[in-house]
Design a protein around this motif. Structure first.
Motif, short mmCIF file in Angstrom:
data_model
loop_
_atom_site.label_atom_id
_atom_site.label_comp_id
_atom_site.label_asym_id
_atom_site.label_seq_id
_atom_site.Cartn_x
_atom_site.Cartn_y
_atom_site.Cartn_z
N PHE A 215 1.11 -0.99 -0.14
CA PHE A 215 0.01 -0.26 0.00
C PHE A 215 0.85 1.25 -0.03
N GLU A 216 1.95 1.08 1.09
CA GLU A 216 2.87 2.44 0.97
C GLU A 216 2.94 2.90 0.07
N GLU A 217 3.88 1.60 -0.95
CA GLU A 217 4.65 2.18 -2.03
C GLU A 217 4.02 2.51 -2.85
N ALA A 218 2.23 1.88 -3.57
CA ALA A 218 1.03 2.51 -4.24
C ALA A 218 1.23 3.91 -3.71
N LYS A 219 1.14 4.05 -2.72
CA LYS A 219 0.64 5.59 -2.48
C LYS A 219 2.21 6.49 -3.04
N GLN A 220 3.36 5.90 -2.63
CA GLN A 220 4.21 6.98 -3.04
C GLN A 220 4.53 7.05 -4.34
N ASP A 221 4.40 5.70 -4.97
CA ASP A 221 4.30 5.80 -6.85
C ASP A 221 3.58 6.74 -7.19
N SER A 222 2.41 7.20 -6.64
CA SER A 222 1.28 8.27 -6.96
C SER A 222 1.90 9.60 -6.30
N LEU A 223 2.25 9.71 -4.93
CA LEU A 223 2.71 10.98 -5.25
C LEU A 223 3.79 11.98 -5.54
N ASP A 224 4.82 10.44 -6.16
CA ASP A 224 5.91 11.25 -7.36
C ASP A 224 5.30 11.70 -8.29
N THR A 225 4.19 11.80 -8.74
CA THR A 225 4.10 12.47 -9.66
C THR A 225 3.33 14.08 -9.41
N ILE A 226 3.14 14.19 -8.08
CA ILE A 226 2.54 15.42 -8.05
C ILE A 226 3.96 16.58 -7.79
N PRO A 227 4.07 17.86 -7.83
CA PRO A 227 5.23 18.62 -7.59
C PRO A 227 5.32 18.83 -5.94
N SER A 228 4.04 18.98 -5.43
CA SER A 228 3.73 19.12 -4.17
C SER A 228 4.06 17.97 -3.33
N GLY A 229 4.55 16.92 -3.55
CA GLY A 229 4.76 15.54 -2.88
C GLY A 229 3.07 15.25 -2.31
N ARG A 230 2.66 15.95 -2.05
CA ARG A 230 1.74 15.48 -1.07
C ARG A 230 0.31 15.43 -1.09
N LEU A 231 -0.33 13.90 0.18
CA LEU A 231 -1.88 15.04 -1.21
C LEU A 231 -2.41 16.32 -0.23
N THR A 232 -3.72 16.12 -0.89
CA THR A 232 -4.65 17.36 -0.59
C THR A 232 -5.79 16.40 0.76
#
Length: 266
Positions: A215-232
């Motif tokens: 789960f954490e790898e999947a989450k981080q993989d998605s966050l890596d596509t966001i310049p801010s590096g975090r969830l809203t």
């Protein structure tokens, strides 16, 4: 004006759909703190009651009306509006937050799943909004905010059904806005990306299963596509909704406000 002042929405009656979800509940808290009278609705009566109790820490009990409703049912929509108006009168603001995710790649999509997503995310929302909008026209005032998504602005892999429903909402927002502003009614949308809610967490779980990762790898993989590096955070979406409902946004019409952490720019 002080946008988030405790009197910014004083005297306004605002209806929030999907109030029991992460974004909906935070929106209720933000708007309550701005002085609005709120009608909150959702299908889960237990969660709705808990939210109502939580809001008592922010505003007077007399400022909150909680009504359980299934917006796919015309009779529930009619009862919701009738009860809300009976409690607080004219509904001057509407935050359409209710929505579901789901779907798969086109070759594996089930027609019934597509119908369900379109029913909740578009058809039911449209029907409720149309009923309230007709009353707004008579009053020559109002503000409507639809919660769309970045998926309502661009397509992504395995997301056809959800994206279709959100593209429908974004397009409807723009077309309705052109008509509504003639009656001094503003219609806008907010389009968040990954928000720290159950919906996003379910998305990460699905990605993890598909790609055989944690789960954490999947989450981080998605966050890596966001310049801010975090969830809203849900409150950030709620703040955007609140702003669009205030008089500070008087000339913002038919916009789709992106909350993407820099992931989508155009």
């Amino acid at each position: 004006m002080a946008i988030f002042a405790q009197d910014a929405l004083q005297g306004r009656h605002i209806l929030i759909t999907g109030a029991t979800g992460g974004i909906g509940s935070e929106t209720a808290k933000v708007l309550a703190d701005m002085g609005a009278k709120l009608t909150i609705t959702g299908r889960n009566e237990e969660k709705l009651h808990q939210l109502k109790v939580d809001l008592y820490d922010i505003t007077e009990e007399t400022n909150i009306c909680a009504i359980a409703a299934d917006l796919s049912k015309t009779e529930d929509i009619d009862k919701l509006i009738e009860t809300a108006e009976g409690k607080f009168g004219f509904i001057s603001g509407l935050a359409n937050v209710a929505g579901i995710s789901g779907g798969s790649t086109v070759d594996q999509l089930d027609l019934e799943d597509i119908k369900k997503i379109m029913e909740v995310n578009y058809f039911s929302t449209f029907q409720l909004t149309q009923a309230i909008y007709q009353k707004m026209i008579k009053q020559e005032q109002g503000s409507i905010v639809n919660v769309s998504s970045l998926s309502g602005l661009r397509g992504t892999y395995g997301n056809s059904a959800y994206a279709a429903s959100k593209f429908a909402m974004t397009g409807w927002t723009q077309s309705m806005a052109v008509e509504a502003i003639q009656h001094n009614i503003r219609v806008n949308a907010v389009c968040p990306g990954y928000v720290n809610t159950e919906m996003a967490r379910n998305g990460f779980k699905k990605k993890a299963e598909k790609k055989n990762m944690s789960f954490e790898e999947a989450k981080q993989d998605s966050l890596d596509t966001i310049p801010s590096g975090r969830l809203t955070e849900p409150t950030e979406v709620a703040n955007a909704i609140a702003f669009l409902l205030t008089d500070a946004a008087k000339n913002i019409v038919g916009e789709s406000m992106k909350i993407s952490g820099g992931n989508v720019m155009r």
